[in-house]
Write a protein that holds these residues in place. Structure first.
Motif, PDB file in Angstrom:
ATOM      1  N   MET A 265       0.815  -1.213   0.000  1.00 51.42           N
ATOM      2  CA  MET A 265       0.000   0.000   0.000  1.00 51.42           C
ATOM      3  C   MET A 265       0.846   1.259   0.000  1.00 51.42           C
ATOM      4  SD  MET A 265      -3.201  -0.861   2.316  1.00 51.42           S
ATOM      5  CE  MET A 265      -4.376  -2.084   1.786  1.00 51.42           C
ATOM      6  N   ILE A 266       2.143   1.088   0.149  1.00 51.89           N
ATOM      7  CA  ILE A 266       3.013   2.257   0.093  1.00 51.89           C
ATOM      8  C   ILE A 266       3.151   2.698  -1.374  1.00 51.89           C
ATOM      9  CG2 ILE A 266       5.358   3.135   0.573  1.00 51.89           C
ATOM     10  CD1 ILE A 266       4.085   2.422   3.178  1.00 51.89           C
ATOM     11  N   CYS A 267       3.393   1.713  -2.271  1.00 49.96           N
ATOM     12  CA  CYS A 267       3.645   2.068  -3.680  1.00 49.96           C
ATOM     13  C   CYS A 267       2.487   1.639  -4.585  1.00 49.96           C
ATOM     14  CB  CYS A 267       4.935   1.424  -4.143  1.00 49.96           C
ATOM     15  SG  CYS A 267       4.883  -0.372  -4.069  1.00 49.96           S
ATOM     16  N   GLY A 268       1.449   1.026  -4.003  1.00 53.37           N
ATOM     17  CA  GLY A 268       0.320   0.569  -4.812  1.00 53.37           C
ATOM     18  C   GLY A 268       0.685  -0.621  -5.697  1.00 53.37           C
ATOM     19  N   GLY A 269       1.768  -1.319  -5.343  1.00 56.51           N
ATOM     20  CA  GLY A 269       2.121  -2.532  -6.079  1.00 56.51           C
ATOM     21  C   GLY A 269       3.170  -2.307  -7.163  1.00 56.51           C
ATOM     22  N   LYS A 270       3.638  -1.060  -7.281  1.00 52.17           N
ATOM     23  CA  LYS A 270       4.616  -0.776  -8.346  1.00 52.17           C
ATOM     24  C   LYS A 270       6.022  -1.250  -7.975  1.00 52.17           C
ATOM     25  CE  LYS A 270       2.546   3.468 -10.068  1.00 52.17           C
ATOM     26  NZ  LYS A 270       2.188   4.196  -8.820  1.00 52.17           N
ATOM     27  N   GLY A 271       6.283  -1.309  -6.673  1.00 53.69           N
ATOM     28  CA  GLY A 271       7.614  -1.693  -6.220  1.00 53.69           C
ATOM     29  C   GLY A 271       8.314  -0.534  -5.525  1.00 53.69           C
ATOM     30  N   LYS A 276      10.524  -4.459  -1.009  1.00 49.98           N
ATOM     31  CA  LYS A 276      11.706  -5.001  -1.702  1.00 49.98           C
ATOM     32  C   LYS A 276      11.485  -5.017  -3.213  1.00 49.98           C
ATOM     33  CE  LYS A 276      12.814  -8.150   2.064  1.00 49.98           C
ATOM     34  NZ  LYS A 276      12.283  -9.468   2.336  1.00 49.98           N
ATOM     35  N   HIS A 277      10.808  -4.021  -3.718  1.00 51.65           N
ATOM     36  CA  HIS A 277      10.547  -3.838  -5.152  1.00 51.65           C
ATOM     37  C   HIS A 277       9.742  -4.971  -5.785  1.00 51.65           C
ATOM     38  CE1 HIS A 277      13.123  -0.340  -4.973  1.00 51.65           C
ATOM     39  NE2 HIS A 277      13.931  -1.084  -4.246  1.00 51.65           N
ATOM     40  N   SER A 278       8.988  -5.693  -4.949  1.00 58.08           N
ATOM     41  CA  SER A 278       8.203  -6.801  -5.509  1.00 58.08           C
ATOM     42  C   SER A 278       6.725  -6.423  -5.672  1.00 58.08           C
ATOM     43  CB  SER A 278       8.286  -8.017  -4.585  1.00 58.08           C
ATOM     44  OG  SER A 278       7.537  -7.761  -3.402  1.00 58.08           O
ATOM     45  N   GLY A 279       6.296  -5.344  -5.025  1.00 58.28           N
ATOM     46  CA  GLY A 279       4.884  -4.966  -5.075  1.00 58.28           C
ATOM     47  C   GLY A 279       4.039  -5.686  -4.033  1.00 58.28           C
ATOM     48  N   TRP A 280       4.634  -6.646  -3.310  1.00 53.03           N
ATOM     49  CA  TRP A 280       3.886  -7.414  -2.308  1.00 53.03           C
ATOM     50  C   TRP A 280       4.606  -7.392  -0.975  1.00 53.03           C
ATOM     51  CZ3 TRP A 280      -0.857  -9.296  -3.531  1.00 53.03           C
ATOM     52  CH2 TRP A 280      -1.178  -9.382  -4.889  1.00 53.03           C
ATOM     53  N   ILE A 281       3.829  -7.395   0.101  1.00 51.03           N
ATOM     54  CA  ILE A 281       4.403  -7.432   1.438  1.00 51.03           C
ATOM     55  C   ILE A 281       3.995  -8.747   2.099  1.00 51.03           C
ATOM     56  CG2 ILE A 281       4.231  -6.423   3.747  1.00 51.03           C
ATOM     57  CD1 ILE A 281       5.456  -4.336   2.315  1.00 51.03           C
ATOM     58  N   GLU A 282       4.976  -9.480   2.598  1.00 54.23           N
ATOM     59  CA  GLU A 282       4.676 -10.694   3.358  1.00 54.23           C
ATOM     60  C   GLU A 282       4.056 -10.273   4.668  1.00 54.23           C
ATOM     61  OE1 GLU A 282       8.577 -13.279   2.496  1.00 54.23           O
ATOM     62  OE2 GLU A 282       7.764 -13.478   4.522  1.00 54.23           O
ATOM     63  N   LEU A 283       2.807 -10.617   4.865  1.00 58.87           N
ATOM     64  CA  LEU A 283       2.124 -10.067   6.041  1.00 58.87           C
ATOM     65  C   LEU A 283       1.613 -11.144   6.978  1.00 58.87           C
ATOM     66  CD1 LEU A 283       1.205  -7.326   7.191  1.00 58.87           C
ATOM     67  CD2 LEU A 283      -0.972  -7.702   6.054  1.00 58.87           C
ATOM     68  N   LEU A 284       1.128 -12.220   6.401  1.00 58.51           N
ATOM     69  CA  LEU A 284       0.382 -13.156   7.225  1.00 58.51           C
ATOM     70  C   LEU A 284       0.733 -14.610   6.941  1.00 58.51           C
ATOM     71  CD1 LEU A 284      -3.382 -12.175   7.475  1.00 58.51           C
ATOM     72  CD2 LEU A 284      -2.126 -13.572   9.080  1.00 58.51           C
ATOM     73  N   PRO A 285       1.825 -15.087   7.529  1.00 51.98           N
ATOM     74  CA  PRO A 285       2.083 -16.513   7.401  1.00 51.98           C
ATOM     75  C   PRO A 285       1.046 -17.290   8.201  1.00 51.98           C
ATOM     76  CG  PRO A 285       3.743 -15.458   8.786  1.00 51.98           C
ATOM     77  CD  PRO A 285       2.836 -14.383   8.322  1.00 51.98           C
ATOM     78  N   CYS A 286       0.584 -18.395   7.652  1.00 50.64           N
ATOM     79  CA  CYS A 286      -0.475 -19.123   8.326  1.00 50.64           C
ATOM     80  C   CYS A 286      -0.525 -20.567   7.844  1.00 50.64           C
ATOM     81  CB  CYS A 286      -1.817 -18.441   8.062  1.00 50.64           C
ATOM     82  SG  CYS A 286      -2.130 -18.098   6.318  1.00 50.64           S
ATOM     83  N   GLY A 287      -1.388 -21.359   8.426  1.00 56.44           N
ATOM     84  CA  GLY A 287      -1.524 -22.744   7.978  1.00 56.44           C
ATOM     85  C   GLY A 287      -2.305 -23.568   8.975  1.00 56.44           C
ATOM     86  N   MET A 288      -2.423 -24.869   8.640  1.00 61.35           N
ATOM     87  CA  MET A 288      -3.108 -25.787   9.549  1.00 61.35           C
ATOM     88  C   MET A 288      -2.093 -26.320  10.559  1.00 61.35           C
ATOM     89  SD  MET A 288      -6.052 -25.470   8.362  1.00 61.35           S
ATOM     90  CE  MET A 288      -6.974 -26.647   9.347  1.00 61.35           C
ATOM     91  N   VAL A 289      -2.469 -26.304  11.822  1.00 64.88           N
ATOM     92  CA  VAL A 289      -1.514 -26.667  12.882  1.00 64.88           C
ATOM     93  C   VAL A 289      -1.013 -28.109  12.680  1.00 64.88           C
ATOM     94  CG1 VAL A 289      -1.158 -26.830  15.372  1.00 64.88           C
ATOM     95  CG2 VAL A 289      -2.745 -25.134  14.460  1.00 64.88           C
ATOM     96  N   HIS A 290       0.290 -28.260  12.708  1.00 65.92           N
ATOM     97  CA  HIS A 290       0.912 -29.580  12.509  1.00 65.92           C
ATOM     98  C   HIS A 290       0.513 -30.512  13.667  1.00 65.92           C
ATOM     99  CE1 HIS A 290       3.939 -32.660  11.914  1.00 65.92           C
ATOM    100  NE2 HIS A 290       4.287 -32.079  10.762  1.00 65.92           N
ATOM    101  N   PRO A 291       0.201 -31.786  13.343  1.00 65.84           N
ATOM    102  CA  PRO A 291      -0.218 -32.710  14.405  1.00 65.84           C
ATOM    103  C   PRO A 291       0.808 -32.832  15.536  1.00 65.84           C
ATOM    104  CG  PRO A 291      -0.542 -33.701  12.240  1.00 65.84           C
ATOM    105  CD  PRO A 291       0.119 -32.380  12.009  1.00 65.84           C
ATOM    106  N   ASN A 292       2.104 -32.737  15.207  1.00 67.95           N
ATOM    107  CA  ASN A 292       3.112 -32.814  16.281  1.00 67.95           C
ATOM    108  C   ASN A 292       2.925 -31.677  17.291  1.00 67.95           C
ATOM    109  OD1 ASN A 292       4.249 -34.991  15.102  1.00 67.95           O
ATOM    110  ND2 ASN A 292       6.072 -33.942  14.296  1.00 67.95           N
TER     111      ASN A 292
END
Ligand code: PHE
Length: 343
Positions: A265-271, A276-292
């Motif tokens: 949202m800083i550059c609107g996706g232009k980089g 890091k000039h990719s247009g995307w920000i890693e914001l929300l790592p997530c997943g299904m909880v591992h059985p261990n």
């Protein structure tokens, strides 16, 4: 009797007029209207009067009480204006035109504002807020999250080890296992908090930052539930439709695991440097909880499944407020912080 009242009236008004300062007026007020004042004493005679006389006398006495109160108040005002004028003309250095002392009110840190907002959203969905220690045990930060000793995943989260063998937590995920052990299933919790990593700093990396962990465990919880909750969260925070993308992501404590990225949202996706000039920000790592991990938490994996996410609170605040350099947030620079006036 009635004469007594009008005599008192004339005398009282005369004395009030002659008073030259507030102390004298106050003395008169007590003498006339106080508990043992002249008018009050007179009213005590009421009980010895017949009904008709009592009525007349009572009315007059009360009217006098109101009149004298007003005159006294007026006199107080008159004298205070005189006092100010006198102090001005006598060359006193009291300047009544000076503005008062301005007390500066603080404001909330942008990360706190976002944290509170997310807490509001999740408590509205029935989640509880839990806490965990910043100086964490190795077991909760790594082992119980399916990251055994010597696993290469430990290298991604280089940390500060303490002399007593514990460490500054590298993420809020240890709160997952602590919450499972404490409350069991079903479980709906979020855990906001400060985390630490041995990072070289730049516009988007800091050694101290905030995350918000979330976890939901119940019967039949699926990826569909995860995606729904994540979408709801982001659209509530940004109060508009946001562009996101899901990629597979590896975290030893979730399977399958995802990276949820937000269109920058800083550059609107232009980089820009923030994304890091990719247009995307890693914001929300997530997943299904591992059985261990569920097992370390004492949860029956035959009966329950769950999802977990680790929201980058610091990054989210940067996106929401258009802060392009993460270092500003820990700088203590009031010129930056004062802009967020929510209290
Ligand atoms: N704890 C992980 C990190 O800090 C993020 C995460 C949390 C990933 C929960 C998946 C589920 O990188």
């Amino acid at each position: 009797m009635i004469d007594k009242i009008s005599n008192l009236r004339d005398a009282a008004i005369g004395r009030i007029k002659e008073a030259v300062n507030s102390a004298e007026v106050e003395e008169l007020r007590v003498k006339l209207l106080g508990k043992k004042g002249e008018l009050t004493e007179m009213l005590k005679d009421l009980k010895n009067m017949d009904i008709e006389e009592r009525k007349q006398f009572g009315q007059k006495a009360n009217a006098l009480k109101t009149e004298l109160t007003e005159i006294i108040e007026g006199k107080f005002k008159e004298l205070s204006v005189k006092d100010v004028k006198k102090s001005l003309s006598s060359g006193s250095n009291f300047d009544i035109s000076l503005p008062g002392t301005n007390f500066k009110l603080g404001s909330l840190h942008p990360v706190t504002i976002v944290q509170k907002e997310i807490e509001r959203i999740f408590t509205g969905m029935g989640f509880n807020i839990v806490d965990g220690p910043e100086a964490e045990e190795e077991f909760f930060n790594f082992e119980a999250l399916n990251i055994p000793k010597h696993h290469p995943a430990r290298d991604m989260q280089d940390t500060y080890w303490l002399e007593n063998g514990s460490l500054l937590r590298t993420h809020t995920s240890p709160c997952q296992v602590r919450a499972m052990q404490k409350y069991g299933a079903p479980l709906k919790v979020i855990a906001p908090g400060r985390c630490f990593r041995n990072e070289s700093t730049d516009a988007s990396h800091e050694n101290t930052f905030f995350q918000l962990e979330g976890m939901m465990i119940d019967k039949n919880v699926s990826i569909a539930n995860l995606i729904y909750v994540m979408k709801l969260l982001l659209s509530e925070v940004f109060q508009r439709d946001v562009k996101i993308r899901l990629r597979p992501g590896f975290f030893p404590f979730v399977e399958p695991g995802f990276e949820l990225d937000l269109n920058c949202m800083i550059c609107g996706g232009k980089g820009c440097p923030t994304c890091k000039h990719s247009g995307w920000i890693e914001l929300l790592p997530c997943g299904m909880v591992h059985p261990n991990v569920l097992r370390y938490g004492g949860i029956d994996t035959e009966e329950y499944t769950g999802f977990a996410f680790g929201l980058g609170l610091t990054r989210l605040a940067m996106m929401k407020y258009g802060i392009s350099d993460i270092r500003v947030l820990n700088s203590g620079d009031l010129r930056a912080m004062e802009q967020f006036s929510v209290r």
